[in-house]
Motif scaffolding. Structure first.
Motif, PDB file in Angstrom:
ATOM      1  N   THR A 120      -0.779  -8.151   7.738  1.00  0.00           N
ATOM      2  CA  THR A 120      -2.005  -7.638   7.156  1.00  0.00           C
ATOM      3  C   THR A 120      -2.767  -8.831   6.602  1.00  0.00           C
TER       4      THR A 120
ATOM      5  N   LYS B  78      -5.836 -10.210   4.281  1.00  0.00           N
ATOM      6  CA  LYS B  78      -6.815  -9.833   3.262  1.00  0.00           C
ATOM      7  C   LYS B  78      -7.348 -11.111   2.645  1.00  0.00           C
TER       8      LYS B  78
ATOM      9  N   THR C  19      -3.582  -5.958  11.145  1.00  0.00           N
ATOM     10  CA  THR C  19      -4.829  -5.313  10.751  1.00  0.00           C
ATOM     11  C   THR C  19      -5.322  -5.991   9.479  1.00  0.00           C
ATOM     12  N   SER C  20      -6.530  -5.637   9.079  1.00  0.00           N
ATOM     13  CA  SER C  20      -7.109  -6.273   7.902  1.00  0.00           C
ATOM     14  C   SER C  20      -7.390  -5.242   6.829  1.00  0.00           C
ATOM     15  N   GLU C  21      -7.245  -5.663   5.586  1.00  0.00           N
ATOM     16  CA  GLU C  21      -7.560  -4.751   4.481  1.00  0.00           C
ATOM     17  C   GLU C  21      -9.022  -4.858   4.081  1.00  0.00           C
ATOM     18  N   ASP C  22      -9.706  -5.896   4.560  1.00  0.00           N
ATOM     19  CA  ASP C  22     -11.094  -6.023   4.146  1.00  0.00           C
ATOM     20  C   ASP C  22     -12.003  -6.453   5.300  1.00  0.00           C
TER      21      ASP C  22
ATOM     22  N   PRO D  10     -10.524  -4.856  10.278  1.00  0.00           N
ATOM     23  CA  PRO D  10     -10.270  -3.683   9.445  1.00  0.00           C
ATOM     24  C   PRO D  10     -10.409  -2.435  10.309  1.00  0.00           C
TER      25      PRO D  10
ATOM     26  N   ARG E  36      -3.115   5.952  13.448  1.00  0.00           N
ATOM     27  CA  ARG E  36      -3.750   5.462  12.235  1.00  0.00           C
ATOM     28  C   ARG E  36      -4.945   6.327  11.862  1.00  0.00           C
TER      29      ARG E  36
ATOM     30  N   LYS F 122      -7.664   8.268   3.740  1.00  0.00           N
ATOM     31  CA  LYS F 122      -8.449   7.033   3.653  1.00  0.00           C
ATOM     32  C   LYS F 122      -8.648   6.643   2.190  1.00  0.00           C
TER      33      LYS F 122
ATOM     34  N   SER G  90      -2.268   2.193   1.436  1.00  0.00           N
ATOM     35  CA  SER G  90      -2.583   0.846   1.914  1.00  0.00           C
ATOM     36  C   SER G  90      -2.321   0.728   3.411  1.00  0.00           C
ATOM     37  N   GLU G  91      -2.877  -0.326   3.987  1.00  0.00           N
ATOM     38  CA  GLU G  91      -2.670  -0.586   5.411  1.00  0.00           C
ATOM     39  C   GLU G  91      -1.179  -0.752   5.720  1.00  0.00           C
ATOM     40  N   GLU G  92      -0.468  -1.390   4.791  1.00  0.00           N
ATOM     41  CA  GLU G  92       0.968  -1.598   5.033  1.00  0.00           C
ATOM     42  C   GLU G  92       1.704  -0.266   5.089  1.00  0.00           C
TER      43      GLU G  92
END
Ligand code: CUA
Length: 318
Positions: A105, A107, A138-141, A159, A277, A299, A303-305
């Motif tokens: 991930t 960020k 993937t990205s958190e931001d 993201p 997802r 949503k 978290s993405e994790e």
């Protein structure tokens, strides 16, 4: 050799020498034609120097052979480059079926990794040598890019989407990880290390290294992603609707990953990671045939994790 100069990153994956061979070819071609053109400029400058006796009549002339040469030669070179690069590209972007899956991930401005055994790390990734490894990211931001120069592979990390890179490391050692996409003020500090270990050292590292680097929650511990997913599944009450019996509010999830799913509108989609997802975070986007849009959206709630862990759990149910 060229790649032994510090100009080139080390070659530490099965694909690295292939990428470099192509690069060397491009480089050689460019150098050859650049030198040829400069040499010819020089030759003609001397030959037709002012005051020198030379034939300057320059009659209009058509030379089909010459034209054929300058059409066929560049075409052939371009096609060779195209074919060669395409072959490498396909190898680079298609993880082998037996690849073990790691998660990443991004960020602002760090990389978080998790191994299939559940080991979590920040800005460091330990991997065993000689195994096909796929890193799903993937990205958190914002947009990042996961780049392993020594493995000659990278992928944009976005993201809301999963992308992946794969490699098979051939040499134990420590190599760079860079973010290769400008992502804000501290983009240049978004760096890390990938540590390639001999398989037995890796096994030892898994059992001895202290886990929970950089403030992971205690609950996360050393669970594998699938175990964490199972815990989250119960925690969020998912089993209430997805218990898999007939008449349940939600579809059964065993075996759904990778399968074809028929939607309410008759459309058929493949239940890949992105589909799973989306179904977790924005459940009303695609409603499975025979069900109602009753599932809450997650949503912003998880978290993405955690989403990755839930997907790992769903995948583990065959
Ligand atoms: Cu993340 Cu640049």
């Amino acid at each position: 050799m060229l790649w032994e100069l510090p100009l080139m990153p080390q070659q530490a994956s099965t694909i690295a020498h292939k990428v470099d061979a192509l690069y060397l070819f491009l480089w050689g071609m460019t150098a050859f034609f650049t030198l040829l053109i400069f040499a010819l400029i020089l030759v003609f400058a001397v030959k037709y120097k002012r005051g020198k006796v030379a034939d300057r009549s320059n009659p209009p002339d058509t030379d089909h052979k010459l034209e054929a040469v300058w059409i066929v030669v560049p075409l052939a070179i371009s096609l060779v480059i195209f074919g060669w690069a395409t072959a490498i590209f396909f190898e680079q972007v298609r993880p082998p079926a037996d690849a073990v899956e790691y998660f990443a991930t991004g960020k602002q401005w760090m990389w978080k990794f998790q191994s299939p055994e559940g080991k979590r790390e920040v800005n460091e990734l330990h991997v065993p040598k000689g195994r096909n490894i796929k890193v799903t990211a993937t990205s958190e931001d914002v947009l990042h890019d996961l780049f392993f120069p020594a493995f000659r592979t990278k992928a944009d990390v976005l993201p809301g989407r999963y992308t992946n890179v794969w490699f098979n490391a051939t040499k134990a050692g420590t190599y760079h990880i860079f973010c290769a996409e400008y992502c804000g003020m501290q983009h240049s500090l978004m760096i890390g290390k990938v540590i390639v270990m001999e398989p037995q050292d890796y096994e030892r590292w898994l059992t001895t290294a202290s886990s929970g680097t950089a403030g992971q929650t205690a609950a996360a511990g050393d669970e594998t992603p699938a175990q964490a997913g199972e815990r989250l599944f119960t925690q969020h009450g998912c089993q209430t609707c997805h218990q898999g019996s007939s008449g349940a509010l939600g579809p059964a999830l065993a075996g759904v990953s990778g399968a074809e799913v028929e939607l309410q509108n008759g459309e058929k989609v493949k239940a890949d990671d992105d589909y799973l997802r989306e179904s977790i975070l924005n459940s009303s986007a695609k409603i499975v045939k025979g069900y109602q849009a009753v599932m809450p959206n997650f949503k912003g709630q998880i978290s993405e994790e955690d989403v990755m862990s839930l997907i790992a759990y769903i995948k583990a149910q065959k």
